[in-house]
Motif scaffolding. Sequence first.
Motif, PDB file in Angstrom:
ATOM      1  N   SER A 415       0.825  -1.214   0.000  1.00  0.00           N
ATOM      2  CA  SER A 415       0.000   0.000   0.000  1.00  0.00           C
ATOM      3  C   SER A 415       0.853   1.254   0.000  1.00  0.00           C
ATOM      4  CB  SER A 415      -0.938   0.000   1.213  1.00  0.00           C
ATOM      5  OG  SER A 415      -1.869  -1.062   1.130  1.00  0.00           O
ATOM      6  N   PHE A 418       1.377   2.601  -3.432  1.00  0.00           N
ATOM      7  CA  PHE A 418       0.265   3.406  -3.938  1.00  0.00           C
ATOM      8  C   PHE A 418       0.283   4.811  -3.328  1.00  0.00           C
ATOM      9  CE2 PHE A 418      -3.020  -0.011  -5.392  1.00  0.00           C
ATOM     10  CZ  PHE A 418      -2.039  -0.567  -6.200  1.00  0.00           C
ATOM     11  N   GLN A 419       0.527   4.890  -2.030  1.00  0.00           N
ATOM     12  CA  GLN A 419       0.486   6.192  -1.360  1.00  0.00           C
ATOM     13  C   GLN A 419       1.592   7.109  -1.867  1.00  0.00           C
ATOM     14  OE1 GLN A 419      -0.814   6.577   2.685  1.00  0.00           O
ATOM     15  NE2 GLN A 419      -0.774   4.366   2.970  1.00  0.00           N
ATOM     16  N   ILE A 453      -8.272   5.119  -8.496  1.00  0.00           N
ATOM     17  CA  ILE A 453      -8.012   4.114  -7.476  1.00  0.00           C
ATOM     18  C   ILE A 453      -9.315   3.467  -7.026  1.00  0.00           C
ATOM     19  CG2 ILE A 453      -8.049   5.852  -5.629  1.00  0.00           C
ATOM     20  CD1 ILE A 453      -5.899   4.067  -4.196  1.00  0.00           C
ATOM     21  N   LEU A 534      -5.207   2.011 -10.054  1.00  0.00           N
ATOM     22  CA  LEU A 534      -4.676   1.341  -8.874  1.00  0.00           C
ATOM     23  C   LEU A 534      -5.803   0.542  -8.220  1.00  0.00           C
ATOM     24  CD1 LEU A 534      -2.623   4.289  -7.285  1.00  0.00           C
ATOM     25  CD2 LEU A 534      -1.913   2.677  -9.065  1.00  0.00           C
ATOM     26  N   ASP A 536      -6.563  -1.716  -5.006  1.00  0.00           N
ATOM     27  CA  ASP A 536      -6.019  -2.073  -3.695  1.00  0.00           C
ATOM     28  C   ASP A 536      -6.955  -3.076  -3.017  1.00  0.00           C
ATOM     29  OD1 ASP A 536      -4.777  -2.265  -1.292  1.00  0.00           O
ATOM     30  OD2 ASP A 536      -4.898  -0.149  -0.767  1.00  0.00           O
TER      31      ASP A 536
END
Length: 621
Positions: A415, A418-419, A453, A534, A536
Amino acid sequence: MPPNRPAQDRTYTAGMAKSDPDRPAAATPRSLSGLLPFLRPYRLQITLAMLFLVLAAASTLAFPIALKVLIDQGVVAADPAERLMALRGHFLALFGVGAALGLFSALRFYAVTWLGERVTADLRNAVYAHVVRQSPEFFESTATGEVLSRLTTDTTLVQTVVGSSLSMGLRNTVMGIGALVMLIVTNPWVMTQVLGILVLVVLPSLYFGRRVRKLSRASQDRVADSSAIAAEVLNAIPVVQSYVQEQREAARFDAATESAFDTARKRTRVRAVLVAFIITATFGALLWGLYQGTQAVMAGRISAGHLGQTVVYVIILVGSVAVLSEVYGDLLRAAGATERLMELLAAKSPVAEPAAPLPLPAIPAGRPAGSALVFERVGFHYPSRPLTAALQDFSLSVAPGETVAIVGPSGAGKSTVFQLLLRYYDVDAGRIAVDGVDIRRAALAALRQRVGIVPQDSTIFSTSALENIRYGQPEAGDDEVIAAAKAAFAHDFIVALPEGYQTYLGERGVRLSGGQRQRISIARAMLKNPPLLLLDEATSALDAESERMVQAALESAMSGRTTLVIAHRLATVQRADRIVVMEAGRIVDIGRHDELVARDGLYARLAAMQFGLDATEPASV
């Protein structure tokens, strides 16, 4: 410690938001100067309010003069006929003074109330707009309930002062100064004695004022603590109830409110002592002035009208001082609130816009071809965990249109990738580039506009299904929204809702199932039409039937886009062009599913646990 960020920068600017009962309360009326930028746009309204305030004060100061003339010329006049005519004229003059006072007071009230409401609204909007632009680092040190308390309780205190107390303070200042001048002119001996009494009133007021200021700041912090608890618990009601912790959470909130009450009680007690002292001293000053004036009338030094005028001016002066003491307490509370709000406005996100942003390639109309991604030796530590590396020497290149899955155990750093890509945080080492541009050199809006996302827990807003999807592209028409919903396999269940696309979905989408919320989220991302997607853990919390529908929607969304997929369920990533295996913030392997299983590494062990396969046997799922 990461190499590119000094230790002193690890503490976020807004760390002040944590309530600390032992923190010194430095707020003084000077803290209200932070409101000046919000007052400047309304100079005309402030000027009018000041004009009406001065005229209302002048009307009040004119009353004793009219009263003196009434007594001397209308009451004690020798000729009864002259006395009757004089009384009529003087009472009409007094009525004129009262009418002027009523008119100017009403105009003053409207002007200052409008000003208070307007400034408070501007302040609340400015704080909120500033907070929503902060990076997630801000919310690592600031509770949401704390921010809500400042947006509500603190701004209400500011509104009270700007729209009421400040006006009262200025009005009584003008009246007090005017009464003081008139007393000096008409009766300097009485004035000397009254001033001595006022000194005795003011000095203790300053002492009590400092205590009120400290307790006011502490009281506001305690209220913010209870707000933070309430916001946290109300957002987690299902968890609280499933663990049967309602009583415990109610007790925790009760303890916080009792703490706020206890602090408020102490503040109120100090202010009550101050009020009692001021009223007693004011009454004493009034009686002393009246006694001295009575003695002067009996001795023939002044007229009865002069005595009446002096008594009223003493009342105005001492009453003004009493009101100013009360207003001072309100100013201290508002000063503490203003200081807290200015702290929020002064908070600076470490993720800043570049001074001269580089342009990113334009997003083509229709279905985009995808963006190119490059991670070069990226290293990163979360500010709240500076000794633990979230990513170490992370390097990865993703071609336009490629689908790359990222797998690994919890805490591996998936994660975090992604951040950092969305630039919620800045890397400590290395760089990330999108379409050849370092994301730290690109405008934040331009970067995030080309990224869609779909999170594990889809966010559904308290509005209609139509508006929830349109959130991905606010200017999109209804036909575009419906097309996105169809592509995400959400159209059928939406039209089956009571009001179709106009159906209110409830807070956090409580009226929808997990799979339906996820498909709304996918439709939102597809409507945005980004070249980079993205995903998640987009299907990890769904049942088998919902997962099939969401998986079909995801495959539709991924077509033609560069896609990064995080998944614990390895069955969802086997069709990826490449699978990146992470552990402890590092890439430990890259390849396709069959290749990784054959290598008998971490991925093979994960596959064996999920599929029950021998580590050397390829899976077919």
